[in-house]
Write an enzyme that holds these catalytic residues in place. Sequence first.
Site, PDB file in Angstrom:
ATOM      1  N   HIS A 157     -27.192 120.050  19.729  1.00 52.68           N
ATOM      2  CA  HIS A 157     -27.300 118.495  19.482  1.00 52.68           C
ATOM      3  C   HIS A 157     -28.710 118.147  19.982  1.00 52.68           C
ATOM      4  O   HIS A 157     -29.218 116.992  19.939  1.00 52.68           O
ATOM      5  CB  HIS A 157     -26.157 117.676  20.146  1.00 52.68           C
ATOM      6  CG  HIS A 157     -25.106 118.002  19.220  1.00 52.68           C
ATOM      7  ND1 HIS A 157     -24.276 116.859  18.584  1.00 52.68           N
ATOM      8  CD2 HIS A 157     -23.925 119.066  19.251  1.00 52.68           C
ATOM      9  CE1 HIS A 157     -23.267 117.080  18.002  1.00 52.68           C
ATOM     10  NE2 HIS A 157     -22.687 118.386  18.443  1.00 52.68           N
ATOM     11  N   ASP A 365     -35.477 113.531  21.932  1.00 48.97           N
ATOM     12  CA  ASP A 365     -34.140 113.250  21.665  1.00 48.97           C
ATOM     13  C   ASP A 365     -33.647 114.096  20.382  1.00 48.97           C
ATOM     14  O   ASP A 365     -34.652 114.103  19.481  1.00 48.97           O
ATOM     15  CB  ASP A 365     -34.006 111.750  21.462  1.00 48.97           C
ATOM     16  CG  ASP A 365     -32.515 111.434  22.084  1.00 48.97           C
ATOM     17  OD1 ASP A 365     -31.712 112.016  21.835  1.00 48.97           O
ATOM     18  OD2 ASP A 365     -32.664 110.230  22.150  1.00 48.97           O
TER      19      ASP A 365
HETATM   20  C1  GDG Z   1     -26.736 114.143  22.365  1.00 46.01           C
HETATM   21  C2  GDG Z   1     -28.266 114.065  21.946  1.00 46.01           C
HETATM   22  C3  GDG Z   1     -27.974 113.368  19.587  1.00 46.01           C
HETATM   23  C4  GDG Z   1     -24.175 104.308  24.818  1.00 46.01           C
HETATM   24  N1  GDG Z   1     -23.966 103.392  25.668  1.00 46.01           N
HETATM   25  C5  GDG Z   1     -22.593 102.982  25.696  1.00 46.01           C
HETATM   26  C6  GDG Z   1     -22.155 103.737  24.469  1.00 46.01           C
HETATM   27  N2  GDG Z   1     -23.322 104.700  24.010  1.00 46.01           N
HETATM   28  C7  GDG Z   1     -22.969 105.557  23.047  1.00 46.01           C
HETATM   29  C8  GDG Z   1     -24.053 105.150  21.694  1.00 46.01           C
HETATM   30  C9  GDG Z   1     -24.332 106.414  20.984  1.00 46.01           C
HETATM   31  C10 GDG Z   1     -23.992 107.319  22.120  1.00 46.01           C
HETATM   32  O1  GDG Z   1     -23.577 106.835  23.425  1.00 46.01           O
HETATM   33  C11 GDG Z   1     -25.324 107.966  22.586  1.00 46.01           C
HETATM   34  O2  GDG Z   1     -25.786 108.845  21.693  1.00 46.01           O
HETATM   35  P1  GDG Z   1     -27.414 109.315  21.283  1.00 46.01           P
HETATM   36  O3  GDG Z   1     -27.312 109.978  20.190  1.00 46.01           O
HETATM   37  O4  GDG Z   1     -28.190 108.308  21.651  1.00 46.01           O
HETATM   38  O5  GDG Z   1     -27.642 110.266  22.511  1.00 46.01           O
HETATM   39  P2  GDG Z   1     -27.026 111.288  23.563  1.00 46.01           P
HETATM   40  O6  GDG Z   1     -25.661 110.947  24.589  1.00 46.01           O
HETATM   41  O7  GDG Z   1     -27.908 111.861  24.397  1.00 46.01           O
HETATM   42  O8  GDG Z   1     -26.363 112.550  22.580  1.00 46.01           O
HETATM   43  C12 GDG Z   1     -28.792 113.175  20.929  1.00 46.01           C
HETATM   44  C13 GDG Z   1     -26.180 113.087  19.893  1.00 46.01           C
HETATM   45  O9  GDG Z   1     -25.859 114.221  21.076  1.00 46.01           O
HETATM   46  C14 GDG Z   1     -25.375 113.638  18.858  1.00 46.01           C
HETATM   47  O10 GDG Z   1     -25.834 114.906  18.075  1.00 46.01           O
HETATM   48  O11 GDG Z   1     -28.122 112.146  18.716  1.00 46.01           O
HETATM   49  O12 GDG Z   1     -30.035 113.332  20.401  1.00 46.01           O
HETATM   50  O13 GDG Z   1     -28.869 113.920  23.286  1.00 46.01           O
HETATM   51  O14 GDG Z   1     -23.156 106.549  20.057  1.00 46.01           O
HETATM   52  O15 GDG Z   1     -23.657 103.955  21.255  1.00 46.01           O
HETATM   53  N3  GDG Z   1     -20.747 103.976  23.804  1.00 46.01           N
HETATM   54  C15 GDG Z   1     -20.098 102.783  24.505  1.00 46.01           C
HETATM   55  N4  GDG Z   1     -20.427 102.212  25.441  1.00 46.01           N
HETATM   56  C16 GDG Z   1     -21.665 102.097  26.011  1.00 46.01           C
HETATM   57  O16 GDG Z   1     -21.847 101.177  27.067  1.00 46.01           O
HETATM   58  N5  GDG Z   1     -18.832 102.743  23.817  1.00 46.01           N
END
Ligand code: GDG
Length: 466
Positions: A157, A365
């Site tokens: 990821h 990322d």
């Molecule tokens: C890894 C990789 C890759 C955030 N704040 C809240 C909340 N979130 C959710 C967002 C989003 C998720 O968390 C974060 O996803 P990301 O993709 O931005 O980042 P990582 O957590 O680092 O994920 C990344 C991912 O895996 C998938 O392969 O894209 O690059 O690092 O969905 O909405 N959700 C809730 N409350 C919050 O306050 N419910």
Amino acid sequence: MSRLIVVSNRVNPPTGKGDETVGGLAMALSAALREYSGLWFGWSGKTTPEFTGHLNVERCDGVTVATIDLEESDLNEYYNGYANKTLWPLFHYRQDLTAYDRSYGEGYERVNKRFAETLAPLIQPDDLIWVHDYHLIPLARELRKLGIKNRIGFFLHIPWPAHQLMVTLPGHQKLVQSLFDYDLVGFQTPEYRQAFEEYVLTEARGAAVGPNDLRAFGRTVKVGAFPIGIDAAEFAEMAKSDRAWRTYDVMMAHTAFRSLIVGVDRLDYSKGLEERFIGFEHFLAAHPEMVREVLMLQIAPVSREGVEAYQEIRARLDALSGRINGEYADIDRNPVRYVNKNYRRDELAGVYRAARVALVTPLRDGMNLVAKEYVAAQDPENPGVLILSRFAGAANQLKQALIVNPNSPEEIADALQRALAMPLAERKERWRMMFDNVRREDVSAWRDAFVGALEDIREVHTALAS
Ligand code: GDG
């Protein structure tokens, strides 16, 4: 049809009770598991004084979930240690934060062995096994040692680092070699896949033996780029739900005619939060006439609090948001609102919809799902503008965003100015193309492409055997 086994460090299936904090990834994996009557295996998130290998098995909304508890030392050495103090910073190009400690490596190997030993008896001959992320790179090797011959796929990821960075990791060769015990290794973007190939060709003296086949260490593995998506249709619907509308109304009332600029990220140094705040500060300094016209809302739920680097960045962000507000706040308004709370997904959707601009500016990322969620939540008749880091995997797909170098406060400030002044017609045109992409390359497309590629491997084997 084969059964699907998903293995990940943490397991968080939806409960079926409208649990809105569960992420889109969990939803998508659960859907696949239901379809393949599968099993989701991982760590329970709990610790036990002594590892017993006891399986906690439950059914959650049609999915069988099996978890194990780990020891405190596993948590320190495997999870907080090798996974989050060694691999995570290194793979995000933060060599300065990367800790090398032999005990971490030992804990990592030990937990992967424990996962394998507990999982192996549950595996049936035709099962497909799909392993997720950097916590579990050696899992296939441990399963193979136990005689498991099933097709096993691995999806990373996070980014795969450039060759020169990878070789700074003690024991890098062993780690890469263990990826050759998989049948399929998937990356988020062609660039990360390419970086992996470069390592294999130069460092491991391997060879590309087919368009998607790499050979090294006496084995051949299929590799590919499988960009992860969101459930765009569901997210767009959620942005119109009652709760999303309520949150939207609250946001509109509180911004009081100002333009809302939003950021939503786990509190993590890879997300470029400090650089983003400084970029916003530059914007305010360069455009004093805008100080009363904008509100920046940063939602950043805390994560990995057991790792010092995360405590430190939290303290620095507290100071930075205080500094900007100290300089630019008035008796009736603050330019920055910075919250560490976790919100429901439908509330987030309402916040995204209310935001005129989203700042998604990670320093590195793998993909970044927030960028895609922001696009999916927009009002087609009045969409906002996405400012996106060129170092997010998502920049590969969302080319109509305003692409910035997150290390440059001036570029962030200029993009903010441009986004806030962008005419409606241009906003609509850019948004339409991005939304088409988010909808087309959604989470089901990602899942089907990966599982399909893993299934095809059997077909090749069967064809060769017959
Ligand atoms: C890894 C990789 C890759 C955030 N704040 C809240 C909340 N979130 C959710 C967002 C989003 C998720 O968390 C974060 O996803 P990301 O993709 O931005 O980042 P990582 O957590 O680092 O994920 C990344 C991912 O895996 C998938 O392969 O894209 O690059 O690092 O969905 O909405 N959700 C809730 N409350 C919050 O306050 N419910």
